[in-house]
Design a protein around this motif. Structure first.
Motif, short mmCIF file in Angstrom:
data_model
loop_
_atom_site.label_atom_id
_atom_site.label_comp_id
_atom_site.label_asym_id
_atom_site.label_seq_id
_atom_site.Cartn_x
_atom_site.Cartn_y
_atom_site.Cartn_z
N GLN A 1 0.83 -1.20 0.00
CA GLN A 1 0.00 0.00 0.00
C GLN A 1 0.87 1.25 0.00
OE1 GLN A 1 -3.57 -0.05 2.53
NE2 GLN A 1 -2.90 1.89 3.39
N ALA A 2 0.47 2.23 -0.82
CA ALA A 2 1.13 3.55 -0.86
C ALA A 2 2.63 3.45 -1.14
CB ALA A 2 0.88 4.31 0.45
N ASN A 3 3.01 2.48 -1.97
CA ASN A 3 4.42 2.31 -2.35
C ASN A 3 5.35 2.18 -1.15
OD1 ASN A 3 3.72 2.50 -5.07
ND2 ASN A 3 3.97 4.72 -5.09
N SER A 4 4.86 1.53 -0.11
CA SER A 4 5.62 1.40 1.14
C SER A 4 5.48 -0.02 1.66
CB SER A 4 5.12 2.40 2.18
OG SER A 4 5.67 2.13 3.45
N TRP A 5 6.49 -0.45 2.44
CA TRP A 5 6.45 -1.79 3.03
C TRP A 5 5.74 -1.81 4.38
CZ3 TRP A 5 6.97 -5.54 -0.09
CH2 TRP A 5 7.84 -5.45 -1.18
N THR A 6 5.28 -0.66 4.84
CA THR A 6 4.57 -0.62 6.11
C THR A 6 3.35 -1.53 6.09
OG1 THR A 6 5.30 1.65 6.48
CG2 THR A 6 3.44 0.88 7.79
N THR A 7 2.60 -1.49 5.00
CA THR A 7 1.44 -2.36 4.82
C THR A 7 1.63 -3.16 3.54
OG1 THR A 7 0.02 -0.73 5.90
CG2 THR A 7 -1.06 -2.47 4.64
N ASN A 8 1.76 -4.48 3.68
CA ASN A 8 1.97 -5.31 2.50
C ASN A 8 1.32 -6.67 2.72
OD1 ASN A 8 4.21 -7.53 3.11
ND2 ASN A 8 4.78 -5.67 4.23
N TRP A 9 1.03 -7.34 1.60
CA TRP A 9 0.37 -8.64 1.64
C TRP A 9 1.17 -9.64 0.79
CZ3 TRP A 9 -1.89 -3.98 0.81
CH2 TRP A 9 -2.92 -3.57 1.69
N GLY A 10 1.22 -10.86 1.25
CA GLY A 10 1.88 -11.91 0.49
C GLY A 10 1.37 -13.28 0.87
N SER A 11 1.80 -14.28 0.12
CA SER A 11 1.41 -15.66 0.37
C SER A 11 2.31 -16.55 -0.46
CB SER A 11 -0.06 -15.88 -0.01
OG SER A 11 -0.38 -17.26 0.00
N SER A 12 2.40 -17.81 -0.10
CA SER A 12 3.23 -18.75 -0.87
C SER A 12 2.50 -19.31 -2.08
CB SER A 12 3.67 -19.91 0.04
OG SER A 12 2.54 -20.61 0.54
N ALA A 13 1.20 -19.00 -2.24
CA ALA A 13 0.40 -19.60 -3.31
C ALA A 13 0.47 -18.78 -4.59
CB ALA A 13 -1.06 -19.72 -2.86
N PHE A 14 0.48 -19.49 -5.72
CA PHE A 14 0.45 -18.87 -7.04
C PHE A 14 -0.22 -19.86 -8.00
CE2 PHE A 14 2.06 -18.07 -11.28
CZ PHE A 14 1.92 -16.70 -11.40
N PRO A 15 -1.11 -19.43 -8.88
CA PRO A 15 -1.41 -18.05 -9.28
C PRO A 15 -2.55 -17.41 -8.50
CG PRO A 15 -2.46 -19.55 -10.78
CD PRO A 15 -1.71 -20.41 -9.81
N SER A 16 -3.15 -18.10 -7.54
CA SER A 16 -4.22 -17.51 -6.75
C SER A 16 -4.01 -17.85 -5.30
CB SER A 16 -5.59 -18.02 -7.23
OG SER A 16 -5.69 -19.43 -7.05
N GLY A 17 -4.57 -17.02 -4.42
CA GLY A 17 -4.41 -17.26 -3.00
C GLY A 17 -4.99 -16.14 -2.19
N THR A 18 -4.69 -16.16 -0.91
CA THR A 18 -5.14 -15.12 0.00
C THR A 18 -3.92 -14.52 0.69
OG1 THR A 18 -7.24 -16.26 0.39
CG2 THR A 18 -6.59 -14.57 1.98
N GLY A 19 -3.64 -13.28 0.38
CA GLY A 19 -2.50 -12.61 0.97
C GLY A 19 -2.76 -12.23 2.42
N VAL A 20 -1.70 -12.31 3.23
CA VAL A 20 -1.78 -11.89 4.63
C VAL A 20 -0.71 -10.83 4.88
CG1 VAL A 20 -2.70 -14.09 5.40
CG2 VAL A 20 -0.23 -13.76 5.35
N GLN A 21 -0.91 -10.04 5.92
CA GLN A 21 0.03 -8.99 6.25
C GLN A 21 1.43 -9.57 6.47
OE1 GLN A 21 -0.19 -5.48 6.63
NE2 GLN A 21 -2.04 -5.81 5.44
#
Length: 263
Positions: A35-55
């Motif tokens: 969010q806002a080009n910053s790492w303060t708020t970010n989401w990721g996950s080990s799944a690809f090509p679909s998944g649910t990102g977590v903080q």
């Protein structure tokens, strides 16, 4: 990414470099949402090509290079990467790279869908061509070395042995082989393997006793069969099938490469 409601975000077309199948390239290519080009708020996950990102979740490993549409829900973290067009595989193939002439493709890494590269590659003398998707339907050759303008179905490129950074533009067909070291330096950076052939244990001697940080062994199709990320000068290869393999040793930005035979 764009949004109409502040919740659902999309990007309709973006090129993503994925994990190459090339021998010599085992580096994953990751993406995350933030969010806002910053790492303060970010989401990721080990799944690809679909998944649910977590903080602060895992990096998302893009496994197939190509052009994607991407959607992301900022409230639920649900994301989807839809492959619109896979990127073609570009490789070099030569009279001197395989166990028989023109038998072994070495894949280049693509950076933006147009430019392909292979860095610090130990190239033998011989004749070479670029080709697409490991077939001869689309291929490029040329009359000059170490650089030139490639021609579809053109002449074989006659190469001189050395360690090169190899570049190809898939649209203009321009290619270049840029030496990374002079001849004297190349001779100093030879990777010694013993015994070779070997049935069970491979010993590695690096020039000037360079510290080994990672070892990658791949077959002639580019499939990685062994990968170690530790300081060791020995690799157990007893579980490998008999045949010819490519070994790469990494130390910082340095990469050394050689071949060995598993008995």
């Amino acid at each position: 990414m764009s949004t109409l409601d502040g919740i659902n975000y999309i990007i309709s077309s973006v090129f993503l470099t994925g994990v190459s199948t090339a021998s010599g390239n085992s580096t994953p290519y990751w993406v995350k949402f933030r969010q806002a080009n910053s790492w303060t708020t970010n989401w990721g996950s080990s799944a690809f090509p679909s998944g649910t990102g977590v903080q602060n979740g895992d990096n998302i490993n893009v496994t197939i290079p190509g052009t994607y549409s991407v959607s992301f829900n900022i409230q639920t973290g649900v994301y989807l990467f839809t492959l619109l067009a896979p990127a073609p595989v570009i490789s070099i193939v030569s009279t001197a790279l395989g166990t028989t002439s023109w038998s072994n493709d070495i894949d280049l890494t693509l950076t933006d869908g147009v430019n392909y590269s292979l860095f610090a590659y130990s190239l033998p003398s011989g004749e070479l061509k670029f080709r697409q998707d490991h077939g001869w339907l689309i291929n490029w050759g040329g009359n000059t070395f170490p650089s030139g303008a490639g021609v579809g179905g053109g002449n074989n490129i006659v190469t001189t042995a050395g360690v090169y950074n190899i570049l190809l533009n898939r649209l203009t067909f321009a290619y270049s082989f840029t030496p990374t070291l002079n001849v004297a330096q190349q001779n100093q950076l030879k990777l010694e393997l013993y015994p070779n052939p070997s049935a069970s244990l491979l010993n590695i001697q690096t020039p000037n006793n360079i510290r080994i940080e990672k070892i990658i062994i791949s077959d002639l199709n580019g499939k990685i069969v062994i990968e170690k990320t530790q300081n060791t000068n020995q690799v157990t290869i007893d579980k490998l099938s008999a045949g010819l393999y490519i070994i790469q040793v990494f130390s910082g930005e340095e990469k050394l490469q050689s071949k060995f035979i598993k008995e």
